[in-house]
Design an enzyme around this catalytic site. Sequence first.
Site, PDB file in Angstrom:
ATOM      1  N   LYS A  77       8.598  59.119  74.732  1.00  0.00           N
ATOM      2  CA  LYS A  77       9.511  60.229  75.245  1.00  0.00           C
ATOM      3  C   LYS A  77       8.708  61.510  75.467  1.00  0.00           C
ATOM      4  O   LYS A  77       7.775  61.874  75.052  1.00  0.00           O
ATOM      5  CB  LYS A  77      10.820  60.282  74.351  1.00  0.00           C
ATOM      6  N   ASP A  78       9.304  62.532  76.326  1.00  0.00           N
ATOM      7  CA  ASP A  78       8.823  63.636  76.569  1.00  0.00           C
ATOM      8  C   ASP A  78       8.927  64.489  75.487  1.00  0.00           C
ATOM      9  O   ASP A  78       9.805  64.376  74.361  1.00  0.00           O
ATOM     10  CB  ASP A  78       9.963  64.444  77.586  1.00  0.00           C
TER      11      ASP A  78
END
Length: 424
Positions: free
Chosen positions: A88-89
Site C-alpha cells: 500500500k501507499d
Amino acid sequence: MRKSPFPIDHTLGLSWYISDQDGIGGRLKAEPEDFLVEEIAETPVPSGTGPYLICRLTKKNWDQQRAIKEIAGRLGMSHQRIGFAGTKDKRAVTTQYISIYKADPAVIQALVIPDMTIEPVGASEHQISLGDLKGNQFQISLADFELLKPDSDPQDILTGLSGGVPNYFGYQRFGVQRPVTHLTGLDILRGSYEDAVKTFVSTPSTGESGEYAEGRRYYAETGDAKESLHRIPVRLSLERSLLHHLVSRPGDFAGAFHAFPRTLRSMFVSAVQSWLFNRALSMRIEEGRGLDDPREGDRIVYPDGRSDIVTAGTARMAAMQVKRDRCRLAIFMHGSEPVEAAGPDDRNMAWLMEEEGITSEMFGTASTFLETRFSGAPRSILINSDIDIKKDENRMIFSFSLQPGQYATTLLREIMKTDPIRMI
C-alpha cells in the site's frame, strides 16, 4: 491522445495520455488523510482455527516494509512470519489484512505503535500471500485543482475517458523523486551485483537534502561501506541494510540483497518487467492501435486468468467478447520462459528486451538468486472503473475501486495531467 510533457513519464514508459482533454491539475496527498485505501479481501475473513492470526491493519504515513518490520520487532519475531496481500501507499491512510504466524491475539491488541492499529479478526490454516485480494477501494481528495468553468459539473472532467485509460504501472512502482527500483533490477538481471548496490545506495533523489545527498555521493565515490554508514542518515534503512551486510561481509554484493525480505527484493526485477510493459504499451498507443480493438496477433486475457491469441478467424468473436467485457486485450510481460512472438506487441517487447540486453535466461538466473519466480504473464492494457466525484470549495473527492495490480495514480494521472511530483 496526447503526449506527456514530463521527462519522468518518458523515463518510466508512461509516454501518453489517452484523452486530449486538458487536465485539472491539482495536488495529491497534501495530507495522508487525503488518500484513503481499503483492501477488498479475496474471501471472507476466516473465523476458524489455525496457526495464522488474521489481523486488520490500519496505518497512516507508514512505508509498508517499515511497518511490517516495526510490528515484527515489537513482537520479537522475524518479519518473514508476517504475510500481506498487497503493498500500500506510504503517504496515505490504508487498511489491509495481514497474517501473523503463531501470534497471541492479546499481545497484538496490547501493541501501541504511533499511527497504526492492529485488530485481530480471525485465524486461518494459511498465511496471506501477495495477490490474495479482490482489489482496493479508494477515496481520494484532490487539492489545488482547476475547473474550466466555476459551475462545471465535476463528472464533465471524465469526458474522453468512458472507454478506460491505459493500465500503466504507476509512479510508486518505480519512484518519482528517485526512480531507482527498475535500474537496480536491470543491474541484478545482468549479474552486476556491485553495480546494483551502488545504484540503489547512491542514486540521489530529486531535491534531496544535503545530508542525504552527501552520504550517497560518498559511497558512489569511495565504495567504503563502513564510513558510508556514518554519513548516510538512519532514516535510509534499506540502504543501510545493504551497507551493514557489506561491513560484515566485504565484497559480498550479491548476498547483500538477501538482507531484504523476499517480497522486497523481488520488486527490483519485477519493476523491470513493469517498465518494459509500460514502454510496450506506449508503443502500441503511439502506433495508433486501440486498447479495446483486438486484431490478429493480439493477446486477450479472461477474468479467470486464461489467455489466448487472436487469429484471423477469431478476431470478430474476440471483438464481441471484448465489447461485452468478457475479456480484455493484454500485453505479455516476459519472464524466465522464452516466448514466441505472435503479434506487434510481442515483437515490440522482443525489440525492447534486445535493446536492453535482457534475455529470458537472465530472468531464470534472477529467480534462483532472489528465490522468487519471475514467470511471464499477460497483463490487461486497460483500466475501467466507475468514478464518483464530489466537489466542495477546496477539495474534489474521487471514489472508485480498482482490481489488484492497478494504480489509482494511473487513473488520476489522466484526469489531472499535472507534474508527477505533485502526485506522490
